[in-house]
Design a protein around this motif. Sequence first.
Motif, PDB file in Angstrom:
ATOM      1  N   GLU A   1      19.102  11.463   6.047  1.00 21.89           N
ATOM      2  CA  GLU A   1      18.815  11.696   7.283  1.00 21.89           C
ATOM      3  C   GLU A   1      17.515  10.784   7.378  1.00 21.89           C
ATOM      4  N   VAL A   2      17.345  12.246   7.231  1.00 18.66           N
ATOM      5  CA  VAL A   2      15.817  12.590   7.007  1.00 18.66           C
ATOM      6  C   VAL A   2      14.794  12.359   6.269  1.00 18.66           C
TER       7      VAL A   2
ATOM      8  N   GLN B   1      12.089   9.201   8.155  1.00 19.49           N
ATOM      9  CA  GLN B   1      10.599   8.977   7.543  1.00 19.49           C
ATOM     10  C   GLN B   1      10.437   8.071   6.586  1.00 19.49           C
ATOM     11  N   SER B   2      11.049   6.732   5.655  1.00 20.19           N
ATOM     12  CA  SER B   2      10.652   6.282   4.664  1.00 20.19           C
ATOM     13  C   SER B   2      10.460   5.060   6.156  1.00 20.19           C
ATOM     14  N   ILE B   3      11.082   4.114   6.693  1.00 20.91           N
ATOM     15  CA  ILE B   3      10.822   2.943   6.995  1.00 20.91           C
ATOM     16  C   ILE B   3       9.470   2.818   7.701  1.00 20.91           C
ATOM     17  N   PRO B   4       8.841   4.078   8.458  1.00 21.45           N
ATOM     18  CA  PRO B   4       7.763   3.879   9.588  1.00 21.45           C
ATOM     19  C   PRO B   4       6.989   3.855   8.148  1.00 21.45           C
ATOM     20  N   LEU B   5       6.772   4.652   6.714  1.00 19.27           N
ATOM     21  CA  LEU B   5       6.184   4.289   5.765  1.00 19.27           C
ATOM     22  C   LEU B   5       6.532   3.100   5.612  1.00 19.27           C
ATOM     23  N   PHE B   6       6.439   2.486   5.118  1.00 21.41           N
ATOM     24  CA  PHE B   6       7.143   1.072   5.230  1.00 21.41           C
ATOM     25  C   PHE B   6       6.780   0.385   5.057  1.00 21.41           C
ATOM     26  N   ALA B   7       6.721   0.102   6.528  1.00 20.19           N
ATOM     27  CA  ALA B   7       6.124  -0.722   7.760  1.00 20.19           C
ATOM     28  C   ALA B   7       4.581  -0.819   8.177  1.00 20.19           C
ATOM     29  N   GLN B   8       4.767   0.045   8.351  1.00 20.24           N
ATOM     30  CA  GLN B   8       3.135   0.105   7.701  1.00 20.24           C
ATOM     31  C   GLN B   8       2.084   0.179   6.833  1.00 20.24           C
ATOM     32  N   ARG B   9       2.656   0.491   5.691  1.00 22.53           N
ATOM     33  CA  ARG B   9       1.615   0.160   3.885  1.00 22.53           C
ATOM     34  C   ARG B   9       2.352  -0.376   3.188  1.00 22.53           C
TER      35      ARG B   9
ATOM     36  N   PHE C   1       6.297  -1.759   0.827  1.00 25.76           N
ATOM     37  CA  PHE C   1       7.290  -0.805  -0.648  1.00 25.76           C
ATOM     38  C   PHE C   1       7.110  -0.367  -1.089  1.00 25.76           C
ATOM     39  N   ARG C   2       5.475  -1.356  -2.123  1.00 29.53           N
ATOM     40  CA  ARG C   2       4.628  -0.827  -2.562  1.00 29.53           C
ATOM     41  C   ARG C   2       3.590  -0.228  -2.840  1.00 29.53           C
ATOM     42  N   GLU C   3       2.925   0.362  -1.993  1.00 28.88           N
ATOM     43  CA  GLU C   3       2.692   1.383  -1.596  1.00 28.88           C
ATOM     44  C   GLU C   3       2.850   2.331  -1.187  1.00 28.88           C
ATOM     45  N   VAL C   4       3.452   2.592  -0.968  1.00 29.01           N
ATOM     46  CA  VAL C   4       4.600   4.397  -0.438  1.00 29.01           C
ATOM     47  C   VAL C   4       4.783   4.833  -1.702  1.00 29.01           C
ATOM     48  N   SER C   5       4.597   5.974  -2.257  1.00 28.05           N
ATOM     49  CA  SER C   5       5.554   6.925  -3.795  1.00 28.05           C
ATOM     50  C   SER C   5       6.783   7.959  -2.574  1.00 28.05           C
ATOM     51  N   ILE C   6       7.817   8.151  -3.471  1.00 25.46           N
ATOM     52  CA  ILE C   6       7.708   8.965  -3.546  1.00 25.46           C
ATOM     53  C   ILE C   6       7.697  10.412  -2.618  1.00 25.46           C
ATOM     54  N   ASP C   7       6.715  10.433  -3.068  1.00 24.14           N
ATOM     55  CA  ASP C   7       5.572  12.101  -3.122  1.00 24.14           C
ATOM     56  C   ASP C   7       5.386  11.517  -1.878  1.00 24.14           C
TER      57      ASP C   7
ATOM     58  N   ALA D   1      17.277   2.867  -3.712  1.00 31.13           N
ATOM     59  CA  ALA D   1      17.849   2.975  -3.204  1.00 31.13           C
ATOM     60  C   ALA D   1      17.644   3.495  -1.591  1.00 31.13           C
ATOM     61  N   ILE D   2      16.593   4.228  -1.501  1.00 24.68           N
ATOM     62  CA  ILE D   2      16.223   4.687   0.002  1.00 24.68           C
ATOM     63  C   ILE D   2      16.169   2.651   0.652  1.00 24.68           C
ATOM     64  N   LEU D   3      15.423   1.716   0.528  1.00 23.30           N
ATOM     65  CA  LEU D   3      15.183   0.867   0.866  1.00 23.30           C
ATOM     66  C   LEU D   3      16.681  -0.300   1.315  1.00 23.30           C
ATOM     67  N   HIS D   4      17.637  -0.084   0.201  1.00 23.40           N
ATOM     68  CA  HIS D   4      19.182  -0.364  -0.378  1.00 23.40           C
ATOM     69  C   HIS D   4      20.152  -0.496   1.779  1.00 23.40           C
TER      70      HIS D   4
END
Length: 407
Positions: A231-232, A236-244, A246-252, A274-277
Amino acid sequence: MPAESSIPATGAGTVGVRRRPADRRAIILDVAARTFSVRGYHSTTLEAIAAEVGISVPALYRHFPTKYALFAETSRTLADVLKGSLATTPDSSNPHTTLDNLLRALAETTLSHRGGGLYRWQSQFLAPDDAEYVREVVIGQHRRVRAAVVASRREQQLPAASKAQADALAAAAISAAGSPSTHRAPLAAKQAERILVTNSVRMVGLDLPDEADARSHPTESSGLAPASKREVILRQSIPLFAQRGFREVSIDDIAQSSGLPASGVYRHYANKAAILHTAFWRANDRMIAAIDDALARANSPVDAVTRLAASYVELCSDSAQLVGVYMVEIGNVAPDQRSELRKQQRRNIDEWASWVVQSRPVLTLGQARFMVHAALSIAFDLTRVPLPAPTALVSALICEFLLGDAR
């Protein structure tokens, strides 16, 4: 996912002769608008567009050297079409007629260019000069409609709207008129235009709630972080995808934001998709729960629609980033998963539409679906901006649009 049309590469009745259409560039732009709109910028390929047009990729490169060049010109062309539709719509001596004419022009333009909402969802991928070009068109559209809204309310001797309220009224009307760009629900163009314009004009004549009472609820603390690492990561992923994007965000990036090593992310999710899904199904689950809760509390069809509107606006307000990522990044999930997500979305819309028809029996289910799509567009557009409209006002606007005299 809607079926994509096929444009023949050869002229009718031609045997063994491949003719180059005089308007091939225009055909490419039209196909690109629809494809970018459905699949998103990153998931669209020049190969797919070339195949749809019926030409080779090298032939496409002769018109557009890169995918971005095609995307940018498509966005500018759609903005020019919108600008032109308003430029040819003169003001009337009757403000109410002016407003009607402007919204009719917007609805007609959108219905003729169902991929025309491209710049609404994908503008973050435009370079600054291209983004500014489109932005100026959108601002000009908003200002002209807002002026017509203010003048129309004055002519009808309705209470004056504050600037913030006038902005919300104009944005809601524009969102409804432009909503066919967000979906592919079928309805005869004249019916769709009449439904959208009539109800949008009625909506901007709303008896406005008191601004003090309609204020958006205050921003609350983010609360405690979930204990589950899965869940963490999701949170944490959604704000990163929203700001940058999806393609610009890495697993790191996700791992660092979640306080985990990259291997810790992979223990819970096979990859970014899989996170996005998972996030998108979480959004769908929230929507289903909101519908169930609204209907469980309702005591009539009108009350059901009212509660559905309020619950969806709250959902958009509380999950603005997640809803925004859904609109922009849906093309980055696998086709079969995307298809299932859209099937569930259609089921949700059908649920809404059935209660709208029960509230207003003069409507057909097809007309009600078109109206529900417009309502969802209003909720999204008015809650995703930096200074969102109060949730009570957005809910009231949607109810006025959907219910009319049934309220």
